[in-house]
Design a protein around this motif. Sequence first.
Motif, short mmCIF file in Angstrom:
data_model
loop_
_atom_site.label_atom_id
_atom_site.label_comp_id
_atom_site.label_asym_id
_atom_site.label_seq_id
_atom_site.Cartn_x
_atom_site.Cartn_y
_atom_site.Cartn_z
N UNK A 20 0.83 -1.20 0.00
CA UNK A 20 0.00 0.00 0.00
C UNK A 20 0.87 1.25 0.00
N UNK A 21 1.96 1.22 0.73
CA UNK A 21 2.88 2.36 0.75
C UNK A 21 3.44 2.63 -0.64
N UNK A 22 3.81 1.56 -1.33
CA UNK A 22 4.36 1.71 -2.67
C UNK A 22 3.31 2.24 -3.63
N UNK A 23 2.10 1.66 -3.57
CA UNK A 23 1.03 2.10 -4.46
C UNK A 23 0.72 3.58 -4.26
N UNK A 24 0.62 3.98 -2.99
CA UNK A 24 0.33 5.38 -2.70
C UNK A 24 1.46 6.29 -3.15
N UNK A 25 2.69 5.82 -2.96
CA UNK A 25 3.84 6.61 -3.36
C UNK A 25 3.92 6.80 -4.86
N UNK A 26 3.63 5.75 -5.62
CA UNK A 26 3.68 5.85 -7.08
C UNK A 26 2.57 6.76 -7.60
N UNK A 27 1.41 6.67 -6.98
CA UNK A 27 0.31 7.57 -7.36
C UNK A 27 0.69 9.02 -7.08
N UNK A 28 1.24 9.25 -5.89
CA UNK A 28 1.63 10.61 -5.52
C UNK A 28 2.69 11.15 -6.47
N UNK A 29 3.66 10.32 -6.84
CA UNK A 29 4.72 10.78 -7.72
C UNK A 29 4.18 11.09 -9.12
N UNK A 30 3.25 10.27 -9.60
CA UNK A 30 2.69 10.52 -10.92
C UNK A 30 1.91 11.84 -10.94
N UNK A 31 1.10 12.06 -9.91
CA UNK A 31 0.32 13.29 -9.84
C UNK A 31 1.22 14.49 -9.57
N UNK A 32 2.24 14.30 -8.75
CA UNK A 32 3.20 15.39 -8.51
C UNK A 32 3.92 15.77 -9.80
N UNK A 33 4.22 14.78 -10.62
CA UNK A 33 4.88 15.05 -11.89
C UNK A 33 4.00 15.94 -12.77
N UNK A 34 2.71 15.64 -12.77
CA UNK A 34 1.78 16.48 -13.53
C UNK A 34 1.80 17.91 -12.99
N UNK A 35 1.83 18.04 -11.66
CA UNK A 35 1.87 19.36 -11.06
C UNK A 35 3.14 20.12 -11.42
N UNK A 36 4.26 19.42 -11.42
CA UNK A 36 5.53 20.05 -11.78
C UNK A 36 5.52 20.53 -13.24
N UNK A 37 5.00 19.70 -14.11
CA UNK A 37 4.96 20.09 -15.52
C UNK A 37 4.00 21.26 -15.73
#
Length: 242
Positions: free
Chosen positions: A101-118
């Motif tokens: 669950x930690x990994x799943x949440x982390x990957x989701x957060x990173x994907x959405x954060x990447x969108x925010x950065x772009x």
Amino acid sequence: MEHDEHLTADTANVLGPADAGPERRCVLTQAHGPRASLIRLAVGPDEQVAPDFNGKLPGRGAWIVADRAILDAAMTKGKLKGALARAFKSNALRLPEDLADQIAAGLERRALDRLGLENRAGNLIWGHERIGEAIIKGKIRLLIHAGDARPDGVGKLEAKRRGASPGTPSIVLPVGRDQLSMALGRENVVHAAISDAVSAARVMQALERWAAFNGGKVHKADDEDDEEQVAAAVAVAAAERH
């Protein structure tokens, strides 16, 4: 290491191409793959195992394939703890039960954060009309739809993409407009588009890694898609969120 049929499944879909960067070996499957397609695990001072998504925490690390089914099977059978004990040369490791669950949440957060950065870098376009105009002008490198987007709205943009820029990829996110809007720091974002090729590649890598871990894939539209296929992709994305 004794191999298990659940741990030696075909991992090509999550390991990616061999030339995608420095390679590491999965301690569960023994398969090699680029760092960007695996998950690094690190151990803290308290012997607690935790995911290290940036791959920069100090000390020895162990890499696992980004596949939740393989991880769950390994944890259930105690194989992950044994593999990590050998990798970290310690029998005192503390393995959290919710590691997947930690990994799943982390990957989701990173994907959405990447969108925010772009978005903050000025590489995103939002708004149905603005995106439609950009597609016609050939300025889109990636078209993005929230998982709860209305099929008719998706269909109209897809029709323009197929007509003006058929080579441009299009994806349906596994999250809805609320999560997409929060990631971009705006309200009610249902569709977005990326105008920069390098930015689009970064976003796709993050999205595909997240989807692969959960046993799925990023839903892509292609030249053969019609409105029914687009609606099906939206429906699948909605089902995956529940």
